[in-house]
Design a protein around this motif. Structure first.
Motif, mmCIF file in Angstrom:
data_model
loop_
_atom_site.group_PDB
_atom_site.id
_atom_site.type_symbol
_atom_site.label_atom_id
_atom_site.label_comp_id
_atom_site.label_asym_id
_atom_site.label_seq_id
_atom_site.Cartn_x
_atom_site.Cartn_y
_atom_site.Cartn_z
ATOM 1 N N PRO A 67 43.325 52.838 53.959
ATOM 2 C CA PRO A 67 44.625 53.505 53.876
ATOM 3 C C PRO A 67 44.656 54.531 52.747
ATOM 4 C CG PRO A 67 44.833 51.114 53.476
ATOM 5 C CD PRO A 67 43.383 51.416 53.666
ATOM 6 N N LEU A 68 45.615 55.446 52.837
ATOM 7 C CA LEU A 68 45.818 56.408 51.753
ATOM 8 C C LEU A 68 46.180 55.664 50.474
ATOM 9 C CD1 LEU A 68 47.886 59.177 53.567
ATOM 10 C CD2 LEU A 68 45.469 59.248 52.889
ATOM 11 N N PRO A 69 45.934 56.280 49.297
ATOM 12 C CA PRO A 69 46.367 55.650 48.040
ATOM 13 C C PRO A 69 47.854 55.328 48.130
ATOM 14 C CG PRO A 69 45.002 57.553 47.586
ATOM 15 C CD PRO A 69 45.265 57.562 49.068
ATOM 16 N N GLU A 70 48.223 54.167 47.569
ATOM 17 C CA GLU A 70 49.624 53.758 47.669
ATOM 18 C C GLU A 70 50.083 53.070 46.399
ATOM 19 O OE1 GLU A 70 49.736 51.286 51.123
ATOM 20 O OE2 GLU A 70 48.154 49.988 50.389
ATOM 21 N N TYR A 71 51.398 53.151 46.177
ATOM 22 C CA TYR A 71 52.022 52.447 45.069
ATOM 23 C C TYR A 71 52.083 50.967 45.431
ATOM 24 C CZ TYR A 71 53.561 57.123 43.664
ATOM 25 O OH TYR A 71 53.599 58.441 43.294
ATOM 26 N N GLN A 72 51.798 50.088 44.467
ATOM 27 C CA GLN A 72 51.807 48.653 44.728
ATOM 28 C C GLN A 72 53.173 48.023 44.459
ATOM 29 O OE1 GLN A 72 49.099 46.963 46.196
ATOM 30 N NE2 GLN A 72 48.574 49.125 46.454
ATOM 31 N N THR A 73 54.014 48.707 43.670
ATOM 32 C CA THR A 73 55.372 48.220 43.415
ATOM 33 C C THR A 73 56.333 49.405 43.490
ATOM 34 O OG1 THR A 73 55.252 48.524 41.013
ATOM 35 C CG2 THR A 73 54.526 46.373 41.881
ATOM 36 N N ALA A 74 57.605 49.109 43.574
ATOM 37 C CA ALA A 74 58.623 50.141 43.767
ATOM 38 C C ALA A 74 58.669 51.173 42.643
ATOM 39 C CB ALA A 74 59.995 49.485 43.921
ATOM 40 N N HIS A 75 58.355 50.787 41.410
ATOM 41 C CA HIS A 75 58.480 51.710 40.281
ATOM 42 C C HIS A 75 57.146 52.020 39.605
ATOM 43 C CE1 HIS A 75 62.750 51.425 40.814
ATOM 44 N NE2 HIS A 75 62.666 50.113 40.771
ATOM 45 N N ALA A 76 56.050 51.786 40.315
ATOM 46 C CA ALA A 76 54.719 52.076 39.766
ATOM 47 C C ALA A 76 54.532 53.583 39.598
ATOM 48 C CB ALA A 76 53.644 51.515 40.691
ATOM 49 N N ALA A 77 53.841 53.985 38.540
ATOM 50 C CA ALA A 77 53.533 55.399 38.303
ATOM 51 C C ALA A 77 52.243 55.807 39.002
ATOM 52 C CB ALA A 77 53.406 55.661 36.802
ATOM 53 N N GLY A 78 51.324 54.849 39.167
ATOM 54 C CA GLY A 78 50.015 55.138 39.729
ATOM 55 C C GLY A 78 49.853 54.626 41.144
ATOM 56 N N LEU A 79 49.096 55.379 41.935
ATOM 57 C CA LEU A 79 48.749 54.991 43.301
ATOM 58 C C LEU A 79 47.330 54.431 43.283
ATOM 59 C CD1 LEU A 79 49.993 58.314 43.651
ATOM 60 C CD2 LEU A 79 50.461 57.127 45.779
ATOM 61 N N ASP A 80 47.139 53.251 43.834
ATOM 62 C CA ASP A 80 45.806 52.653 43.855
ATOM 63 C C ASP A 80 44.922 53.352 44.880
ATOM 64 O OD1 ASP A 80 46.601 50.895 41.928
ATOM 65 O OD2 ASP A 80 46.534 49.111 43.183
ATOM 66 N N VAL A 81 43.691 53.651 44.455
ATOM 67 C CA VAL A 81 42.712 54.314 45.306
ATOM 68 C C VAL A 81 41.535 53.363 45.531
ATOM 69 C CG1 VAL A 81 41.552 55.487 43.373
ATOM 70 C CG2 VAL A 81 41.413 56.455 45.646
ATOM 71 N N ARG A 82 40.930 53.433 46.715
ATOM 72 C CA ARG A 82 39.894 52.478 47.124
ATOM 73 C C ARG A 82 38.501 53.103 47.184
ATOM 74 N NH1 ARG A 82 42.394 47.956 49.331
ATOM 75 N NH2 ARG A 82 44.636 48.231 49.627
ATOM 76 N N ALA A 83 37.495 52.269 46.936
ATOM 77 C CA ALA A 83 36.097 52.676 47.087
ATOM 78 C C ALA A 83 35.794 52.878 48.565
ATOM 79 C CB ALA A 83 35.176 51.614 46.504
ATOM 80 N N ASN A 84 35.022 53.891 48.878
ATOM 81 C CA ASN A 84 34.584 54.152 50.246
ATOM 82 C C ASN A 84 33.057 54.112 50.245
ATOM 83 O OD1 ASN A 84 35.042 54.932 53.017
ATOM 84 N ND2 ASN A 84 34.202 56.923 52.450
ATOM 85 N N LEU A 85 32.510 52.930 50.528
ATOM 86 C CA LEU A 85 31.076 52.684 50.379
ATOM 87 C C LEU A 85 30.439 52.203 51.678
ATOM 88 C CD1 LEU A 85 31.341 50.696 47.033
ATOM 89 C CD2 LEU A 85 30.533 53.059 47.299
ATOM 90 N N ALA A 86 29.240 52.719 51.972
ATOM 91 C CA ALA A 86 28.473 52.217 53.108
ATOM 92 C C ALA A 86 27.934 50.826 52.786
ATOM 93 C CB ALA A 86 27.324 53.170 53.429
ATOM 94 N N GLU A 87 27.629 50.586 51.523
ATOM 95 C CA GLU A 87 27.204 49.262 51.055
ATOM 96 C C GLU A 87 27.692 49.066 49.631
ATOM 97 O OE1 GLU A 87 22.646 49.998 49.634
ATOM 98 O OE2 GLU A 87 23.010 49.879 51.801
ATOM 99 N N ALA A 88 27.847 47.813 49.239
ATOM 100 C CA ALA A 88 28.348 47.491 47.895
ATOM 101 C C ALA A 88 27.440 48.079 46.822
ATOM 102 C CB ALA A 88 28.460 45.981 47.735
ATOM 103 N N VAL A 89 28.024 48.375 45.675
ATOM 104 C CA VAL A 89 27.293 48.910 44.522
ATOM 105 C C VAL A 89 27.369 47.894 43.392
ATOM 106 C CG1 VAL A 89 27.270 50.725 42.752
ATOM 107 C CG2 VAL A 89 27.765 51.308 45.145
ATOM 108 N N THR A 90 26.205 47.519 42.842
ATOM 109 C CA THR A 90 26.176 46.614 41.698
ATOM 110 C C THR A 90 26.151 47.426 40.416
ATOM 111 O OG1 THR A 90 24.980 44.928 42.945
ATOM 112 C CG2 THR A 90 24.899 44.774 40.537
ATOM 113 N N LEU A 91 27.135 47.169 39.559
ATOM 114 C CA LEU A 91 27.172 47.784 38.225
ATOM 115 C C LEU A 91 26.676 46.754 37.226
ATOM 116 C CD1 LEU A 91 30.586 49.674 37.948
ATOM 117 C CD2 LEU A 91 28.310 50.657 37.887
ATOM 118 N N LYS A 92 25.547 47.019 36.631
ATOM 119 C CA LYS A 92 25.013 46.133 35.600
ATOM 120 C C LYS A 92 25.747 46.409 34.288
ATOM 121 C CE LYS A 92 20.571 45.317 37.670
ATOM 122 N NZ LYS A 92 21.043 44.033 38.124
#
Length: 144
Positions: free
Chosen positions: A12-37
């Motif tokens: 989905p498009l970035p979206e606000y998680q609560t009614a008065h949130a300032a930031g819209l949550d954005v999601r990773a778009n990955l063909a496979e998971a990425v491990t961050l060491k």
């Protein structure tokens, strides 16, 4: 405010998680998971392309839950997306913890805040106005 967006992800498009949130949550778009060491950084794609109005920027900020629970932050926080950028929105994550972290496809990895900004012209001067603080910096306001 309407901002044109192309969504080439399957999330989905970035979206606000609560009614008065300032930031819209954005999601990773990955063909496979990425491990961050530990202390590793990676540029995570979102599949999103924005057309930000002139006079605005989109700030890319860390998600507090990822920071608190897993030590995951954003290297250049807040990142700025300028109005003339048309490439894919990517998030530069860093693992500041002592354990590996797996970034999964669809995971909420950052938040976006739209902010107005000014364009300035410099006014060269020989002297600046006086203030109570003066030239005190880096911790000087807490010194008595």
């Amino acid at each position: 405010m309407l901002i044109p967006i192309i969504n080439r992800s399957h999330h989905p498009l970035p979206e606000y998680q609560t009614a008065h949130a300032a930031g819209l949550d954005v999601r990773a778009n990955l063909a496979e998971a990425v491990t961050l060491k530990p202390l590793q950084r990676a540029l995570i794609p979102t599949g999103l392309f924005l057309e930000i109005p002139v006079g605005y920027e989109v700030q890319v900020r860390p998600r507090s839950g990822l920071a608190y629970k897993h030590g995951i932050g954003i290297v250049n926080s807040p990142g700025t997306i300028d109005a003339d950028y048309r490439g894919e929105l990517k998030v530069l994550l860093v693992n500041l913890s002592d354990t590996d972290f797996l970034v999964q496809d669809g995971e909420r990895i950052a938040q976006l805040v739209v902010a107005r900004h000014e364009v300035i012209d410099w006014q060269p001067a020989e002297v600046l106005s006086e203030t109570a603080r003066g030239s005190g910096g880096y911790g000087s306001t807490g010194v008595q």
